[in-house]
Write a protein that holds these residues in place. Structure first.
Motif, PDB file in Angstrom:
ATOM      1  N   LEU A 133       0.742  -1.152   0.168  1.00 39.90           N
ATOM      2  CA  LEU A 133      -0.035  -0.135   0.159  1.00 39.90           C
ATOM      3  C   LEU A 133       0.940   1.287  -0.054  1.00 39.90           C
ATOM      4  O   LEU A 133       1.760   1.540   0.632  1.00 39.90           O
ATOM      5  N   GLU A 134       0.476   2.028  -0.865  1.00 41.19           N
ATOM      6  CA  GLU A 134       1.099   3.546  -1.054  1.00 41.19           C
ATOM      7  C   GLU A 134       0.218   4.581  -0.673  1.00 41.19           C
ATOM      8  O   GLU A 134      -0.865   4.453  -1.338  1.00 41.19           O
ATOM      9  N   LEU A 135       0.331   5.579  -0.127  1.00 42.72           N
ATOM     10  CA  LEU A 135      -0.668   6.625   0.184  1.00 42.72           C
ATOM     11  C   LEU A 135      -0.904   7.711  -1.253  1.00 42.72           C
ATOM     12  O   LEU A 135       0.002   7.980  -1.710  1.00 42.72           O
ATOM     13  N   GLU A 136      -2.091   7.929  -1.364  1.00 41.37           N
ATOM     14  CA  GLU A 136      -2.278   8.947  -2.300  1.00 41.37           C
ATOM     15  C   GLU A 136      -2.834  10.212  -1.644  1.00 41.37           C
ATOM     16  O   GLU A 136      -2.510  11.204  -2.380  1.00 41.37           O
ATOM     17  N   ALA A 137      -3.957   9.991  -0.471  1.00 40.63           N
ATOM     18  CA  ALA A 137      -4.478  11.084  -0.072  1.00 40.63           C
ATOM     19  C   ALA A 137      -4.993  10.745   1.104  1.00 40.63           C
ATOM     20  O   ALA A 137      -5.652   9.623   1.588  1.00 40.63           O
ATOM     21  N   GLN A 138      -4.974  11.836   2.153  1.00 41.01           N
ATOM     22  CA  GLN A 138      -6.071  11.579   3.399  1.00 41.01           C
ATOM     23  C   GLN A 138      -7.326  12.623   3.165  1.00 41.01           C
ATOM     24  O   GLN A 138      -7.021  13.623   2.425  1.00 41.01           O
ATOM     25  N   GLU A 139      -8.384  12.242   3.633  1.00 37.07           N
ATOM     26  CA  GLU A 139      -9.463  13.103   3.728  1.00 37.07           C
ATOM     27  C   GLU A 139      -9.858  13.325   2.154  1.00 37.07           C
ATOM     28  O   GLU A 139     -10.123  14.635   1.899  1.00 37.07           O
ATOM     29  N   LYS A 140      -9.691  12.308   1.425  1.00 39.11           N
ATOM     30  CA  LYS A 140     -10.081  12.356  -0.014  1.00 39.11           C
ATOM     31  C   LYS A 140     -11.648  12.919  -0.280  1.00 39.11           C
ATOM     32  O   LYS A 140     -12.606  12.213   0.123  1.00 39.11           O
ATOM     33  N   PRO A 141     -11.835  14.012  -1.114  1.00 43.18           N
ATOM     34  CA  PRO A 141     -13.162  14.669  -1.426  1.00 43.18           C
ATOM     35  C   PRO A 141     -13.982  13.385  -2.343  1.00 43.18           C
ATOM     36  O   PRO A 141     -13.305  13.100  -3.168  1.00 43.18           O
ATOM     37  N   VAL A 142     -14.974  13.109  -1.766  1.00 41.68           N
ATOM     38  CA  VAL A 142     -16.090  12.353  -2.580  1.00 41.68           C
ATOM     39  C   VAL A 142     -17.483  12.737  -2.470  1.00 41.68           C
ATOM     40  O   VAL A 142     -18.190  12.613  -1.615  1.00 41.68           O
ATOM     41  N   GLY A 143     -17.566  13.697  -3.574  1.00 44.69           N
ATOM     42  CA  GLY A 143     -18.851  14.472  -3.431  1.00 44.69           C
ATOM     43  C   GLY A 143     -18.740  15.394  -2.256  1.00 44.69           C
ATOM     44  O   GLY A 143     -17.763  16.135  -1.993  1.00 44.69           O
ATOM     45  N   PRO A 144     -19.942  15.386  -1.405  1.00 46.05           N
ATOM     46  CA  PRO A 144     -19.691  16.460  -0.108  1.00 46.05           C
ATOM     47  C   PRO A 144     -19.014  15.527   1.005  1.00 46.05           C
ATOM     48  O   PRO A 144     -19.182  16.240   2.081  1.00 46.05           O
ATOM     49  N   PHE A 145     -18.756  14.534   0.809  1.00 40.69           N
ATOM     50  CA  PHE A 145     -18.143  13.545   1.812  1.00 40.69           C
ATOM     51  C   PHE A 145     -16.676  13.632   1.681  1.00 40.69           C
ATOM     52  O   PHE A 145     -16.058  14.072   0.627  1.00 40.69           O
ATOM     53  N   ARG A 146     -15.969  13.043   2.605  1.00 40.79           N
ATOM     54  CA  ARG A 146     -14.479  12.735   2.819  1.00 40.79           C
ATOM     55  C   ARG A 146     -13.943  11.509   3.193  1.00 40.79           C
ATOM     56  O   ARG A 146     -14.390  10.921   4.150  1.00 40.79           O
ATOM     57  N   LEU A 147     -13.378  10.585   2.193  1.00 42.55           N
ATOM     58  CA  LEU A 147     -12.737   9.430   2.612  1.00 42.55           C
ATOM     59  C   LEU A 147     -11.352   9.551   3.313  1.00 42.55           C
ATOM     60  O   LEU A 147     -10.782  10.368   3.115  1.00 42.55           O
ATOM     61  N   ASP A 148     -11.384   8.716   4.432  1.00 43.46           N
ATOM     62  CA  ASP A 148     -10.216   8.712   5.441  1.00 43.46           C
ATOM     63  C   ASP A 148      -8.923   8.706   4.720  1.00 43.46           C
ATOM     64  O   ASP A 148      -8.017   9.683   4.945  1.00 43.46           O
ATOM     65  N   ILE A 149      -8.564   7.625   3.951  1.00 45.61           N
ATOM     66  CA  ILE A 149      -7.554   7.309   3.287  1.00 45.61           C
ATOM     67  C   ILE A 149      -7.711   6.698   1.823  1.00 45.61           C
ATOM     68  O   ILE A 149      -8.397   5.985   1.812  1.00 45.61           O
ATOM     69  N   LEU A 150      -7.220   7.308   0.918  1.00 45.37           N
ATOM     70  CA  LEU A 150      -7.060   6.815  -0.504  1.00 45.37           C
ATOM     71  C   LEU A 150      -5.575   6.458  -0.647  1.00 45.37           C
ATOM     72  O   LEU A 150      -4.794   7.142  -0.638  1.00 45.37           O
ATOM     73  N   ALA A 151      -5.583   4.947  -1.044  1.00 47.55           N
ATOM     74  CA  ALA A 151      -4.115   4.496  -1.191  1.00 47.55           C
ATOM     75  C   ALA A 151      -4.030   3.849  -2.545  1.00 47.55           C
ATOM     76  O   ALA A 151      -5.131   3.781  -3.276  1.00 47.55           O
ATOM     77  N   ARG A 152      -2.963   3.177  -2.890  1.00 47.13           N
ATOM     78  CA  ARG A 152      -2.809   2.418  -4.041  1.00 47.13           C
ATOM     79  C   ARG A 152      -2.158   1.311  -3.827  1.00 47.13           C
ATOM     80  O   ARG A 152      -1.128   1.316  -3.116  1.00 47.13           O
ATOM     81  N   GLU A 153      -2.345   0.295  -4.602  1.00 48.04           N
ATOM     82  CA  GLU A 153      -1.741  -1.062  -4.272  1.00 48.04           C
ATOM     83  C   GLU A 153      -0.598  -1.074  -5.589  1.00 48.04           C
ATOM     84  O   GLU A 153      -1.109  -1.235  -6.851  1.00 48.04           O
ATOM     85  N   THR A 154       0.667  -0.857  -5.151  1.00 48.20           N
ATOM     86  CA  THR A 154       1.812  -0.842  -6.033  1.00 48.20           C
ATOM     87  C   THR A 154       1.909  -1.941  -6.936  1.00 48.20           C
ATOM     88  O   THR A 154       2.226  -1.748  -8.222  1.00 48.20           O
ATOM     89  N   GLY A 155       1.387  -3.124  -6.620  1.00 43.63           N
ATOM     90  CA  GLY A 155       1.652  -4.164  -7.561  1.00 43.63           C
ATOM     91  C   GLY A 155       0.695  -4.239  -8.459  1.00 43.63           C
ATOM     92  O   GLY A 155       1.039  -4.689  -9.830  1.00 43.63           O
ATOM     93  N   THR A 156      -0.356  -3.825  -8.382  1.00 42.09           N
ATOM     94  CA  THR A 156      -1.701  -3.892  -9.512  1.00 42.09           C
ATOM     95  C   THR A 156      -1.793  -2.543  -9.940  1.00 42.09           C
ATOM     96  O   THR A 156      -2.830  -2.358 -10.761  1.00 42.09           O
ATOM     97  N   ASP A 157      -1.601  -1.506  -9.219  1.00 45.23           N
ATOM     98  CA  ASP A 157      -1.767   0.111  -9.546  1.00 45.23           C
ATOM     99  C   ASP A 157      -3.248   0.080  -9.266  1.00 45.23           C
ATOM    100  O   ASP A 157      -3.895   1.277  -9.690  1.00 45.23           O
ATOM    101  N   ALA A 158      -3.762  -0.729  -8.336  1.00 43.55           N
ATOM    102  CA  ALA A 158      -5.455  -0.549  -7.961  1.00 43.55           C
ATOM    103  C   ALA A 158      -5.545   0.639  -7.142  1.00 43.55           C
ATOM    104  O   ALA A 158      -4.809   0.596  -6.061  1.00 43.55           O
ATOM    105  N   LYS A 159      -6.650   1.236  -7.087  1.00 42.64           N
ATOM    106  CA  LYS A 159      -6.866   2.407  -5.838  1.00 42.64           C
ATOM    107  C   LYS A 159      -7.651   1.565  -4.622  1.00 42.64           C
ATOM    108  O   LYS A 159      -8.270   0.500  -5.041  1.00 42.64           O
ATOM    109  N   VAL A 160      -7.249   2.120  -3.594  1.00 42.08           N
ATOM    110  CA  VAL A 160      -7.708   1.195  -2.233  1.00 42.08           C
ATOM    111  C   VAL A 160      -8.371   2.383  -1.510  1.00 42.08           C
ATOM    112  O   VAL A 160      -7.658   3.193  -1.141  1.00 42.08           O
ATOM    113  N   ALA A 161      -9.677   2.093  -1.188  1.00 40.57           N
ATOM    114  CA  ALA A 161     -10.360   2.961  -0.301  1.00 40.57           C
ATOM    115  C   ALA A 161     -10.301   2.463   1.278  1.00 40.57           C
ATOM    116  O   ALA A 161     -10.846   1.203   1.331  1.00 40.57           O
ATOM    117  N   ILE A 162      -9.824   3.241   2.127  1.00 42.54           N
ATOM    118  CA  ILE A 162      -9.743   2.836   3.596  1.00 42.54           C
ATOM    119  C   ILE A 162     -10.924   3.669   4.459  1.00 42.54           C
ATOM    120  O   ILE A 162     -10.382   4.844   4.570  1.00 42.54           O
TER     121      ILE A 162
END
Length: 308
Positions: free
Chosen positions: A43-72
């Motif tokens: 896991l590699e950090l992309e952003a904290q408090e990532k805006p999603v519409g009017p809300f905020r995701l705690d952590i958005l990360a990336r799985e470096t092996g597959t480049d998949a986005k990860v919502a935490i």
């Protein structure tokens, strides 16, 4: 001969992270390798408090092996329906292929949802439920965090979940029937950050409630850190009472109630009308609409004054 070595003792998670947003989320963002090791993900950090519409995701990360986005989604308490909904909204909004829900405990029903989603999804989306806990080896030793997965693609360790819960008592069910639609509507509009059951937060200032046998309330709760500042804030608003009441029109069934509460460290400005938690559904709907309308008017009228 039996070993005398002391076993690690589980401690209150708030000893290490008193506040989820201010302490746990930043710590996790810097220690994604610990979470990733438990899940066999890089896991590699992309952003904290990532805006999603009017809300905020705690952590958005990336799985470096597959480049998949990860919502935490984090929760330093027992799992609940609101955080499950948030996880699904955030994962969808971020187009995440991995969705991770971190909490201290999970109920059977909510863990089962993630397990079913892993069974039903066919586009390689992965769902994880992960417990976080803190242990101390010996008295006054350093606190040690630990992650334990128990819902994951292809598996569910059911013994790690809390047992099936009985239905809530009738009074709790009545409360849920009234307030949960109200909370959902407030969350949808993004007007406030909803607190459980009856509070809507701009620093916890606005609230709705039922009290006694026939009293429904919309409330501005004033608590400015110390009693003197609180009373000074109330008095400043009270000096403009006529103007404020003219800016917030109320119907004939409602009344203003200004409470300085000299004995207490808080004050409040309220609008009251008849209403009970035992009212029939059509009356409850009317009261919810009344509460929503007044919450918006309270925010528009009071936010500038309270900030000043």
């Amino acid at each position: 001969m039996a070993s005398t070595e002391q076993q690690p003792q589980r401690v209150d998670i708030r000893e290490m992270w008193p506040n989820e947003a201010y302490h746990f989320t930043p710590w996790l963002a810097e220690n994604l390798d610990l979470l990733g090791a438990e899940l066999s993900l890089e896991l590699e950090l992309e952003a904290q408090e990532k805006p999603v519409g009017p809300f905020r995701l705690d952590i958005l990360a990336r799985e470096t092996g597959t480049d998949a986005k990860v919502a935490i989604e984090n929760q330093l308490e027992r799992s609940d329906f609101r955080h499950l909904a948030q996880l699904l909204v955030y994962a969808t909004g971020c187009e995440a292929r991995v969705a991770i829900w971190v909490a201290t405990e999970f109920t059977y029903e909510l863990a089962q949802v993630l397990h079913r989603l892993n069974e039903w999804t066919v586009d390689e989306t992965q769902f994880y439920a992960v417990k976080v806990e803190v242990t101390r080896g010996v008295q006054d030793s350093e606190l040690e965090p630990k992650f334990r997965k128990f819902v994951y693609p292809g598996g569910w360790d059911k013994g790690e979940t809390l047992p099936l819960e009985p239905p809530p008592p009738p009074d709790v069910q009545r409360s849920q029937s009234i307030f949960e639609p109200l909370i959902a509507e407030v969350a949808r509009t993004g007007q406030f950050q909803p607190k459980p059951r009856i509070r809507f937060d701009h620093a916890g200032r606005y609230a709705v409630s039922f009290e006694g046998t026939n009293n429904a309330w919309v409330i501005l709760h004033i608590e400015a850190g110390d009693k003197e500042s609180t009373k000074r804030t109330f008095d400043a608003l009270d000096s403009r009472r006529s103007q404020i009441e003219s800016e917030i029109p109320i119907d004939a069934e409602s009344e203003w109630v200004w409470l300085r509460h000299d004995r207490w460290g808080f004050s409040s400005i309220n609008v009251r009308r008849d209403g009970s938690i035992t009212d029939p559904p059509e009356a409850q709907h009317e009261i919810r609409m009344w509460m929503l309308d007044l919450l918006k008017k309270f925010q528009e009228a009071f936010d500038p004054d309270v900030a000043a």
